[in-house]
Design a protein around this motif. Sequence first.
Motif, PDB file in Angstrom:
ATOM      1  N   ASN A   1      81.727  59.935 -32.432  1.00 50.48           N
ATOM      2  CA  ASN A   1      82.507  59.500 -33.709  1.00 50.48           C
ATOM      3  C   ASN A   1      83.745  58.649 -33.437  1.00 50.48           C
ATOM      4  OD1 ASN A   1      83.522  61.827 -32.394  1.00 50.48           O
ATOM      5  ND2 ASN A   1      85.136  62.110 -34.546  1.00 50.48           N
ATOM      6  N   ARG A   2      83.983  58.628 -31.834  1.00 51.96           N
ATOM      7  CA  ARG A   2      85.115  57.683 -31.483  1.00 51.96           C
ATOM      8  C   ARG A   2      84.674  56.214 -31.255  1.00 51.96           C
ATOM      9  NH1 ARG A   2      88.856  62.047 -29.883  1.00 51.96           N
ATOM     10  NH2 ARG A   2      90.322  60.372 -29.339  1.00 51.96           N
ATOM     11  N   TYR A   3      85.529  55.445 -30.584  1.00 51.71           N
ATOM     12  CA  TYR A   3      85.584  54.018 -30.511  1.00 51.71           C
ATOM     13  C   TYR A   3      84.161  53.714 -29.720  1.00 51.71           C
ATOM     14  CZ  TYR A   3      86.136  49.451 -28.287  1.00 51.71           C
ATOM     15  OH  TYR A   3      86.085  48.040 -28.014  1.00 51.71           O
ATOM     16  N   PHE A   4      83.419  53.023 -30.178  1.00 51.35           N
ATOM     17  CA  PHE A   4      82.072  52.315 -29.640  1.00 51.35           C
ATOM     18  C   PHE A   4      81.376  53.434 -29.520  1.00 51.35           C
ATOM     19  CE2 PHE A   4      79.932  49.222 -27.135  1.00 51.35           C
ATOM     20  CZ  PHE A   4      80.363  47.875 -27.883  1.00 51.35           C
ATOM     21  N   GLY A   5      81.106  54.498 -30.285  1.00 50.64           N
ATOM     22  CA  GLY A   5      80.096  55.474 -30.362  1.00 50.64           C
ATOM     23  C   GLY A   5      80.282  56.415 -28.798  1.00 50.64           C
ATOM     24  N   GLY A   6      81.708  56.682 -28.617  1.00 52.67           N
ATOM     25  CA  GLY A   6      82.034  57.363 -27.607  1.00 52.67           C
ATOM     26  C   GLY A   6      81.987  56.566 -26.104  1.00 52.67           C
ATOM     27  N   GLY A   7      81.461  55.515 -26.105  1.00 50.16           N
ATOM     28  CA  GLY A   7      81.349  54.461 -25.027  1.00 50.16           C
ATOM     29  C   GLY A   7      80.937  55.248 -23.768  1.00 50.16           C
ATOM     30  N   GLY A   8      79.901  55.957 -24.032  1.00 55.19           N
ATOM     31  CA  GLY A   8      79.341  56.606 -22.585  1.00 55.19           C
ATOM     32  C   GLY A   8      80.279  57.626 -22.225  1.00 55.19           C
ATOM     33  N   MET A   9      81.138  58.060 -22.735  1.00 55.71           N
ATOM     34  CA  MET A   9      82.170  58.972 -21.979  1.00 55.71           C
ATOM     35  C   MET A   9      81.700  60.265 -21.280  1.00 55.71           C
ATOM     36  SD  MET A   9      85.533  59.688 -24.531  1.00 55.71           S
ATOM     37  CE  MET A   9      86.691  58.511 -24.832  1.00 55.71           C
ATOM     38  N   LEU A  10      82.488  60.517 -20.209  1.00 57.30           N
ATOM     39  CA  LEU A  10      82.208  61.532 -19.395  1.00 57.30           C
ATOM     40  C   LEU A  10      83.017  62.642 -19.478  1.00 57.30           C
ATOM     41  CD1 LEU A  10      80.825  59.595 -15.977  1.00 57.30           C
ATOM     42  CD2 LEU A  10      79.299  61.084 -17.676  1.00 57.30           C
ATOM     43  N   ARG A  11      82.511  64.144 -19.761  1.00 57.11           N
ATOM     44  CA  ARG A  11      83.283  65.144 -19.371  1.00 57.11           C
ATOM     45  C   ARG A  11      82.932  65.587 -18.050  1.00 57.11           C
ATOM     46  NH1 ARG A  11      84.639  69.835 -22.621  1.00 57.11           N
ATOM     47  NH2 ARG A  11      85.436  68.511 -24.059  1.00 57.11           N
ATOM     48  N   LEU A  12      84.221  65.783 -17.322  1.00 59.92           N
ATOM     49  CA  LEU A  12      84.180  66.216 -15.927  1.00 59.92           C
ATOM     50  C   LEU A  12      84.469  67.621 -15.632  1.00 59.92           C
ATOM     51  CD1 LEU A  12      85.417  62.727 -14.291  1.00 59.92           C
ATOM     52  CD2 LEU A  12      83.052  63.500 -14.724  1.00 59.92           C
ATOM     53  N   TYR A  13      83.682  68.256 -15.242  1.00 60.66           N
ATOM     54  CA  TYR A  13      83.912  69.782 -14.758  1.00 60.66           C
ATOM     55  C   TYR A  13      84.161  69.829 -13.616  1.00 60.66           C
ATOM     56  CZ  TYR A  13      82.671  71.343 -19.438  1.00 60.66           C
ATOM     57  OH  TYR A  13      82.885  71.672 -21.062  1.00 60.66           O
ATOM     58  N   HIS A  14      85.450  69.867 -12.968  1.00 61.66           N
ATOM     59  CA  HIS A  14      86.041  70.097 -11.682  1.00 61.66           C
ATOM     60  C   HIS A  14      85.771  71.372 -11.307  1.00 61.66           C
ATOM     61  CE1 HIS A  14      86.686  65.641 -11.458  1.00 61.66           C
ATOM     62  NE2 HIS A  14      87.575  65.877 -12.623  1.00 61.66           N
ATOM     63  N   PHE A  15      85.152  71.956 -10.644  1.00 62.98           N
ATOM     64  CA  PHE A  15      84.777  73.418  -9.979  1.00 62.98           C
ATOM     65  C   PHE A  15      85.670  73.347  -8.589  1.00 62.98           C
ATOM     66  CE2 PHE A  15      81.436  73.176 -12.774  1.00 62.98           C
ATOM     67  CZ  PHE A  15      80.796  74.466 -13.273  1.00 62.98           C
ATOM     68  N   ASP A  16      86.676  74.308  -8.488  1.00 61.98           N
ATOM     69  CA  ASP A  16      87.335  74.660  -7.297  1.00 61.98           C
ATOM     70  C   ASP A  16      87.111  76.254  -7.084  1.00 61.98           C
ATOM     71  OD1 ASP A  16      89.205  74.962  -5.386  1.00 61.98           O
ATOM     72  OD2 ASP A  16      90.485  73.237  -5.967  1.00 61.98           O
ATOM     73  N   LEU A  17      86.130  76.358  -5.962  1.00 55.95           N
ATOM     74  CA  LEU A  17      86.105  77.582  -5.598  1.00 55.95           C
ATOM     75  C   LEU A  17      87.133  78.082  -4.874  1.00 55.95           C
ATOM     76  CD1 LEU A  17      83.249  76.998  -6.833  1.00 55.95           C
ATOM     77  CD2 LEU A  17      82.253  78.476  -5.232  1.00 55.95           C
ATOM     78  N   GLU A  18      88.020  77.491  -4.271  1.00 52.00           N
ATOM     79  CA  GLU A  18      89.041  77.875  -3.469  1.00 52.00           C
ATOM     80  C   GLU A  18      90.364  78.282  -4.558  1.00 52.00           C
ATOM     81  OE1 GLU A  18      89.230  76.416   0.956  1.00 52.00           O
ATOM     82  OE2 GLU A  18      89.732  74.666  -0.421  1.00 52.00           O
ATOM     83  N   ARG A  19      90.401  77.464  -5.450  1.00 46.44           N
ATOM     84  CA  ARG A  19      91.666  77.857  -6.401  1.00 46.44           C
ATOM     85  C   ARG A  19      90.911  78.655  -7.513  1.00 46.44           C
ATOM     86  NH1 ARG A  19      91.959  73.263  -8.823  1.00 46.44           N
ATOM     87  NH2 ARG A  19      93.979  73.901 -10.168  1.00 46.44           N
ATOM     88  N   ASN A  20      89.963  79.173  -7.580  1.00 46.82           N
ATOM     89  CA  ASN A  20      89.167  79.902  -8.783  1.00 46.82           C
ATOM     90  C   ASN A  20      89.908  79.204 -10.017  1.00 46.82           C
ATOM     91  OD1 ASN A  20      87.859  81.884  -7.440  1.00 46.82           O
ATOM     92  ND2 ASN A  20      89.463  83.040  -7.016  1.00 46.82           N
ATOM     93  N   THR A  21      89.446  77.742 -10.138  1.00 49.61           N
ATOM     94  CA  THR A  21      89.445  77.096 -11.445  1.00 49.61           C
ATOM     95  C   THR A  21      88.569  76.336 -11.976  1.00 49.61           C
ATOM     96  OG1 THR A  21      91.943  77.519 -10.939  1.00 49.61           O
ATOM     97  CG2 THR A  21      91.304  75.725 -12.556  1.00 49.61           C
ATOM     98  N   ILE A  22      88.320  76.022 -12.913  1.00 49.11           N
ATOM     99  CA  ILE A  22      87.549  74.894 -13.349  1.00 49.11           C
ATOM    100  C   ILE A  22      88.353  74.064 -14.267  1.00 49.11           C
ATOM    101  CG2 ILE A  22      85.488  74.100 -14.500  1.00 49.11           C
ATOM    102  CD1 ILE A  22      84.206  76.588 -14.389  1.00 49.11           C
ATOM    103  N   ASP A  23      88.804  72.731 -13.607  1.00 53.80           N
ATOM    104  CA  ASP A  23      89.643  71.908 -14.406  1.00 53.80           C
ATOM    105  C   ASP A  23      88.767  70.700 -15.035  1.00 53.80           C
ATOM    106  OD1 ASP A  23      92.027  72.613 -13.265  1.00 53.80           O
ATOM    107  OD2 ASP A  23      91.409  71.823 -11.535  1.00 53.80           O
ATOM    108  N   VAL A  24      89.027  70.464 -16.278  1.00 51.69           N
ATOM    109  CA  VAL A  24      88.141  69.599 -17.176  1.00 51.69           C
ATOM    110  C   VAL A  24      88.860  68.556 -17.631  1.00 51.69           C
ATOM    111  CG1 VAL A  24      86.751  69.532 -19.219  1.00 51.69           C
ATOM    112  CG2 VAL A  24      86.811  71.761 -18.011  1.00 51.69           C
TER     113      VAL A  24
END
Length: 657
Positions: free
Chosen positions: A320-343
Amino acid sequence: MRTTQGSGESSPAPEGPSRRSFLRNAGLAGVGATALGALGAAPASADPAADNAAADAAGRRPGGIGRWSPDSESLQFTLAVMPDTQYLYWGSQNSLAPEPQEASFRYVINQSGNPDNNIVFMAHLGDLTQDADPTSFQAVGKAFEVMDSHNVAYSVLAGNHDVSGDDTRGSTPYLQTMGPQRFRRSKSFLGADASGYNTAHTFRAAGREWLLLAMDWRTSAAGFAWADQVIKAHPKLPVILTAHEIVGSTYDDNVYPYESGDPEDNAVITDYGQQVWDRLIKDNDQVFLTLNGHYWPSGRVVKKNSAGHDVHLHITNYQNRYFGGGGMLRLYHFDLERNTIDVETISPWILAQPPAERNRMAVLESRLTTPVDYFSMPFDFDERFAGFLPVPVRPARPANRMLVPGTLAYWRFDNGGGDGSPVTAGQPVRDLSGHGNDLSLASVAGTAADALTWSAGHHPDQPGHASLRFAGGRNPLHGAYLTTGSRAPLNAETFQRGYTIEAFIKIPLDWDANNNGFMALLSRWGAAGAAGKHGRNTDPKEPVAQLCISNNGREPQFNCYPLNQSYPTTNWGHGLPENTWWHLAVVNDGHHTRMYVESSPVADNPSTDSVGIASLGLAWMLGGHSYDGAVDQVFHGWIGDVRIVGRPLRLDEFMTK
């Protein structure tokens, strides 16, 4: 998608704009990729360097597209997610705009070799086309050829605009173009069910295998049974489940979640999503994350499975966003040292454009930073996966292996009493170095018998699997500690050739700055003034050496009076969170002293020339601290193995190695 021609699906949230009204309002109806510059140029980005790096990654700048080269052993990796790209492929309306998606594909490939991203897999969430037309799928298939030609690990699934009915529908343009035959040569492709619409993929990341299931728009009972069997056939793999529909957002896309509720609880499971939950997620503890598109705006919710563990259910969709989303990527950054998933959520297509040439809409859409598109998830991987993938416990190591050359004293507590039992006067702690620096019990008058107890707790890299639990404090003064004997050789040691002091500690949650501040895990009797010390920063009543925890944020401090000067040398570490085991080390090379926390040097390591440690020939205390010749503080928390070596050790000689 939420509102579609003939979708027949109801939304759990208010309806969004239709395809045509969206294009009309954006001024894009009937145009292709050339419309990007139609709205005029916008100011340059505030971060040109980052934009240039993104441009390189997307292949606009010299060098073009690189090669697929993720690091499968790194403890940091990224899962790229691409939702509903349907508005880019509407072949029946002669509207095809593959460029945004192709830019994202180039980004995925080029960022696979960037250690800061290390993209290991890409999952598409369905609705590849708007109309399921063969011409649309022909264009989709051509766009995905760049992924295939570079051997990229990826998955796709069918959305309601790609197919109709459930996975028993038979052959379709989707299946003919993006079916299992497309993945036959892929190393990550595990297999498909009999229908071909449900597929399983594995990828290696962080030194382990991960399983990703890509489920059809509407999965039949047979499809669910197949997926359940795939999970059971791989009982030790963490599972990410992707489908076109599982949850939908609970707020309108005109109101951000921080205005209408909790950004971590703004999605609801749909009627079909409940079927997926009941048939596949609830009783399979390996499923920890689900990803779906279909609805907008983005959102997430956490549900407990039958094992009582969290399952994170996320919706991500930008059609629903500009240019039909423009092929956007959601990036899930897994960090098993920091015990965090940054999105984070980005548009590689826009980021690949020179900042000065981006139109107004492109500037607004290059990176999405609302709480539903840019966030971090604390995630204890070992704990969450322990039910099916127990963490190997590092075995205890024999004491004689810890007796490196130069060891002067080594104390550990795995030959004492049972867990929780009090340490008694008849239970000395032997110096395992063989030098006779044994420790015996001492107590503040009136202290309870259980103020010092044996404990099974220990740091995961500690040689001995035991510790002592101290329950001391100063308000009022109470507690028990250990002390060397009056004739212990360590009492006279001055460490003129350098030294290394190591200890494992854990600070409890009830630690209090006023009651427990400046508690010493190790200190040396003898006041600085009595040792002839004076000058700047000198307190003549404090001990000549102390390794303690300050009252300011639980910072470790090593304060000692060296032989070559009349004032102290002080090393300061950073704040140590409670209820966590830490390894501390202080290393003196004969002239300079450095403190380490978890083998990492701290910032406040002075360059002062510091030779040896002053001595009045008096005892050392484990867990006790003196001031003006009397005990004034007792440790509160756990102390594990302690080792003192009469030379500087390398990092690879620490007890954690």
